[in-house]
Motif scaffolding. Structure first.
Motif, PDB file in Angstrom:
ATOM      1  N   MET A 269     -64.362  91.900  97.698  1.00  0.00           N
ATOM      2  CA  MET A 269     -64.014  90.690  98.679  1.00  0.00           C
ATOM      3  C   MET A 269     -65.047  90.427  99.698  1.00  0.00           C
ATOM      4  SD  MET A 269     -60.915  90.669 101.366  1.00  0.00           S
ATOM      5  CE  MET A 269     -59.544  91.262 100.107  1.00  0.00           C
ATOM      6  N   GLU A 270     -65.456  89.062  99.847  1.00  0.00           N
ATOM      7  CA  GLU A 270     -66.360  88.393 100.660  1.00  0.00           C
ATOM      8  C   GLU A 270     -65.695  88.244 101.971  1.00  0.00           C
ATOM      9  OE1 GLU A 270     -69.566  87.839 100.010  1.00  0.00           O
ATOM     10  OE2 GLU A 270     -69.662  87.976  97.791  1.00  0.00           O
ATOM     11  N   LEU A 271     -66.338  88.951 103.073  1.00  0.00           N
ATOM     12  CA  LEU A 271     -65.984  88.696 104.359  1.00  0.00           C
ATOM     13  C   LEU A 271     -66.705  87.590 105.123  1.00  0.00           C
ATOM     14  CD1 LEU A 271     -64.748  92.407 105.222  1.00  0.00           C
ATOM     15  CD2 LEU A 271     -63.705  90.573 104.212  1.00  0.00           C
ATOM     16  N   PHE A 272     -66.174  86.942 106.187  1.00  0.00           N
ATOM     17  CA  PHE A 272     -66.934  86.046 107.264  1.00  0.00           C
ATOM     18  C   PHE A 272     -66.379  86.130 108.265  1.00  0.00           C
ATOM     19  CE2 PHE A 272     -67.153  84.397 102.522  1.00  0.00           C
ATOM     20  CZ  PHE A 272     -68.475  84.045 102.576  1.00  0.00           C
ATOM     21  N   GLY A 273     -67.050  85.493 109.314  1.00  0.00           N
ATOM     22  CA  GLY A 273     -66.563  85.483 110.762  1.00  0.00           C
ATOM     23  C   GLY A 273     -65.422  84.330 110.619  1.00  0.00           C
ATOM     24  N   ARG A 274     -65.067  84.029 111.825  1.00  0.00           N
ATOM     25  CA  ARG A 274     -64.004  82.810 111.937  1.00  0.00           C
ATOM     26  C   ARG A 274     -64.500  81.549 111.545  1.00  0.00           C
ATOM     27  NH1 ARG A 274     -64.222  82.872 117.122  1.00  0.00           N
ATOM     28  NH2 ARG A 274     -65.640  80.943 116.917  1.00  0.00           N
ATOM     29  N   GLY A 281     -70.504  69.543 102.359  1.00  0.00           N
ATOM     30  CA  GLY A 281     -70.058  70.393 101.351  1.00  0.00           C
ATOM     31  C   GLY A 281     -69.925  71.837 101.402  1.00  0.00           C
ATOM     32  N   LYS A 282     -70.320  72.302 102.691  1.00  0.00           N
ATOM     33  CA  LYS A 282     -70.515  73.751 103.086  1.00  0.00           C
ATOM     34  C   LYS A 282     -69.289  74.100 104.274  1.00  0.00           C
ATOM     35  CE  LYS A 282     -75.216  73.839 102.123  1.00  0.00           C
ATOM     36  NZ  LYS A 282     -76.478  74.106 102.561  1.00  0.00           N
ATOM     37  N   LEU A 283     -68.671  75.302 104.082  1.00  0.00           N
ATOM     38  CA  LEU A 283     -67.907  76.076 105.009  1.00  0.00           C
ATOM     39  C   LEU A 283     -68.811  76.725 106.083  1.00  0.00           C
ATOM     40  CD1 LEU A 283     -65.424  77.495 102.552  1.00  0.00           C
ATOM     41  CD2 LEU A 283     -64.919  75.678 104.359  1.00  0.00           C
ATOM     42  N   ARG A 284     -68.496  76.449 107.532  1.00  0.00           N
ATOM     43  CA  ARG A 284     -69.277  76.799 108.385  1.00  0.00           C
ATOM     44  C   ARG A 284     -68.564  78.276 109.139  1.00  0.00           C
ATOM     45  NH1 ARG A 284     -74.281  74.031 107.894  1.00  0.00           N
ATOM     46  NH2 ARG A 284     -73.700  71.986 106.952  1.00  0.00           N
ATOM     47  N   PHE A 285     -69.168  79.115 109.427  1.00  0.00           N
ATOM     48  CA  PHE A 285     -68.563  80.321 110.044  1.00  0.00           C
ATOM     49  C   PHE A 285     -69.296  80.870 111.300  1.00  0.00           C
ATOM     50  CE2 PHE A 285     -67.767  80.294 105.600  1.00  0.00           C
ATOM     51  CZ  PHE A 285     -66.345  80.540 105.408  1.00  0.00           C
ATOM     52  N   ALA A 286     -68.398  81.179 112.171  1.00  0.00           N
ATOM     53  CA  ALA A 286     -68.997  81.733 113.358  1.00  0.00           C
ATOM     54  C   ALA A 286     -69.672  83.081 113.171  1.00  0.00           C
ATOM     55  CB  ALA A 286     -68.085  82.235 114.632  1.00  0.00           C
ATOM     56  N   PRO A 287     -70.738  83.522 113.779  1.00  0.00           N
ATOM     57  CA  PRO A 287     -71.628  84.820 113.433  1.00  0.00           C
ATOM     58  C   PRO A 287     -70.746  86.038 114.121  1.00  0.00           C
ATOM     59  CG  PRO A 287     -72.713  83.652 115.188  1.00  0.00           C
ATOM     60  CD  PRO A 287     -71.541  82.784 114.623  1.00  0.00           C
ATOM     61  N   ASN A 288     -69.447  86.420 114.054  1.00  0.00           N
ATOM     62  CA  ASN A 288     -68.638  87.279 114.594  1.00  0.00           C
ATOM     63  C   ASN A 288     -67.960  88.236 113.754  1.00  0.00           C
ATOM     64  OD1 ASN A 288     -66.673  85.746 113.772  1.00  0.00           O
ATOM     65  ND2 ASN A 288     -65.588  85.345 115.804  1.00  0.00           N
ATOM     66  N   LEU A 289     -68.281  88.164 112.438  1.00  0.00           N
ATOM     67  CA  LEU A 289     -67.784  89.102 111.518  1.00  0.00           C
ATOM     68  C   LEU A 289     -67.808  90.630 112.084  1.00  0.00           C
ATOM     69  CD1 LEU A 289     -66.228  90.191 108.945  1.00  0.00           C
ATOM     70  CD2 LEU A 289     -68.586  89.783 107.690  1.00  0.00           C
ATOM     71  N   ARG A 290     -69.001  90.874 112.168  1.00  0.00           N
ATOM     72  CA  ARG A 290     -69.254  92.486 112.682  1.00  0.00           C
ATOM     73  C   ARG A 290     -68.640  92.641 113.903  1.00  0.00           C
ATOM     74  NH1 ARG A 290     -73.055  96.445 111.769  1.00  0.00           N
ATOM     75  NH2 ARG A 290     -74.445  94.806 110.507  1.00  0.00           N
ATOM     76  N   ALA A 291     -68.481  91.990 115.070  1.00  0.00           N
ATOM     77  CA  ALA A 291     -67.899  92.216 116.202  1.00  0.00           C
ATOM     78  C   ALA A 291     -66.289  92.187 115.961  1.00  0.00           C
ATOM     79  CB  ALA A 291     -68.095  91.062 117.315  1.00  0.00           C
ATOM     80  N   ASN A 292     -65.748  91.383 115.204  1.00  0.00           N
ATOM     81  CA  ASN A 292     -64.265  91.400 115.012  1.00  0.00           C
ATOM     82  C   ASN A 292     -63.678  92.579 113.926  1.00  0.00           C
ATOM     83  OD1 ASN A 292     -64.056  88.889 115.957  1.00  0.00           O
ATOM     84  ND2 ASN A 292     -63.746  87.727 114.093  1.00  0.00           N
ATOM     85  N   LEU A 293     -64.718  92.973 113.202  1.00  0.00           N
ATOM     86  CA  LEU A 293     -64.251  94.235 112.310  1.00  0.00           C
ATOM     87  C   LEU A 293     -64.402  95.486 113.437  1.00  0.00           C
ATOM     88  CD1 LEU A 293     -66.171  93.651 108.829  1.00  0.00           C
ATOM     89  CD2 LEU A 293     -63.848  93.844 109.601  1.00  0.00           C
TER      90      LEU A 293
END
Length: 432
Positions: A269-274, A281-293
């Motif tokens: 499974m591919e995990l991303f931040g918010r 054409g691109k989905l943009r994510f916040a750099p907070n995946l590590r913090a959220n996990l």
């Protein structure tokens, strides 16, 4: 359920109008009948329709069956520590509906509630107008699905559904799926798709998580012994702010287990931040995946540590304590994903709902449009709420706590109808 025929020619006077025919509204009807108070339940769709129409196929309770304690209808099946599946939940509710036999008008949406000159209420609906002495709003707090404006800019070929519309993996077109949100619904839907063999991209939010089982018991059993579920909102460290909290993700599926997003990631499974935007054409994510996990795991371990303290304090014989240690770490924070290259063909939005009480014309709302109340009793005579999350305790919006809330509100209605002075009534409510 006594589903009333609509024969209204002129406004009818009803003692109490209950708006909403879910478990909250039916629970209010149960206690109103015990108090011999005439009333009518108005339900926009059909009674308990949310459980029947807004749950996916593999849905099951995340709390053990023994916590199902609707008034006069406690769970009495063979598996109190199991987790009822969708069809079992519906059977449980059907038995409750038959037992209560509430006076209900189904297919009746309330369009306006206003105060009349005599102090009662005018309740306008799609099937006529009623006069009522008191009104109980039992329509819940999850009305309008939240879908961000960026959804309008996504390619037309992308299938978009909200969590209440998701049914199963096969109902979505072939291809990868983006699940947005990792609360209870998002985490469980992501798991459902993952177990079905679909490629899943998950935008992880700030939802906490908890263990399913710890030190030989379900965590819910420990927390019940610790009286967590009896804690009123006024005693919670966050006070009313707890009503804004996202529920911890865990599952009752296959007998109950943890949901570990890190394990899913190690399985593909591919995990991303918010998820923040869709542009070029691109989905943009916040750099907070590590913090959220990390934050979710901290909550997991903190709950377990509180159980450790309880076990030690009371000298309980239990298996040894343990601490969750992450089995996977994000190699980096991915800020964007090319939608076409990813193979994503569908998106499931799992970022919650907003309440909609626009039809209620009464000064009972705070600056955020949320009802202001004490245990469902508002400052406006004759207006009450039941079934909201953390209306009084954790279980207020659930099978476990709605009976206590409904009885309290009906007791307040009885006191109001008996013309008990306000200062006495308020003191009784505060002390109860």
């Amino acid at each position: 359920m006594s589903n009333i025929e609509f024969t209204q020619a002129a406004p009818e006077h009803v003692g109490v109008i209950v708006i909403g025919g879910g478990q909250a509204g039916l629970s209010v009807s149960y206690f109103l009948q015990q108090a011999n108070i005439g009333h009518l339940v108005l339900e926009k769709h059909s009674v308990t329709h949310t459980w029947r129409t807004q749950r996916w196929d593999t849905f099951c309770l995340v709390t053990p069956n023994w916590q199902c304690a609707l008034p006069g209808h406690a769970y009495d099946g063979p598996d109190p520590h199991g987790f009822m599946k969708k069809d079992e939940i519906i059977a449980y509710l059907d038995a409750f509906i038959a037992k209560v036999n509430a006076p209900v008008l189904e297919g009746t949406a309330v369009t306006r509630v206003t105060r009349d000159a005599g102090g009662g209420y005018v309740v306008q609906s799609t099937r006529g107008t009623y006069m009522a002495d008191q009104v109980v709003v039992a329509s819940g707090g999850y009305h309008t699905p939240i879908v961000p404006r960026m959804a309008e800019r996504l390619p037309l070929g992308i299938v978009q559904v909200q969590s209440s519309e998701y049914r199963n993996a096969d109902a979505l077109p072939p291809g990868a799926v983006l699940v947005v949100g990792s609360g209870q619904s998002g985490a469980q839907i992501a798991e459902d798709l993952h177990l079905a063999g679909r490629k899943v991209h998950l935008a992880v939010g700030e939802a906490p998580r908890c263990a399913r089982f710890y030190r030989g018991r379900d965590v819910v059993d420990w927390l019940a012994d610790m009286r967590y579920y009896d804690m009123p909102v006024t005693d919670h460290p966050l006070r009313e702010g707890v009503r804004d909290n996202t529920n911890h993700y865990v599952t009752g599926r296959d007998g109950g287990r943890d949901i570990d997003l890190r394990r899913f990631a190690s399985e593909g499974m591919e995990l991303f931040g918010r998820l923040e935007d869709f542009r070029d054409g691109k989905l943009r994510f916040a750099p907070n995946l590590r913090a959220n996990l990390d934050d979710a795991d901290d909550t997991y371990n903190r709950i377990n540590a509180s159980i450790d303290g309880f076990i030690e304090k009371h000298g309980i014989d239990a298996p040894a304590a343990a601490r969750y240690e992450p089995l996977w770490h994000p190699p980096g924070e991915r800020a964007e994903l090319d939608l076409q290259a990813s193979g994503i063909t569908s998106i499931v939005w799992c970022i919650g709902f907003t309440p909609d009480f626009a039809w209620l014309d009464a000064p009972v709302f705070n600056g955020r449009g949320y009802p202001a109340h004490m245990r469902g009793v508002t400052a406006v005579p004759g207006i009450y709420f039941v079934g909201l999350p953390w209306l009084h305790t954790w279980g207020s919006g659930r099978f476990s706590g709605v009976a206590r809330d409904a009885q309290y509100v009906v007791d307040a209605i009885c006191a109001e109808r008996s013309n008990v002075p306000d200062h006495v009534r308020l003191r009784v409510r505060e002390e109860a």
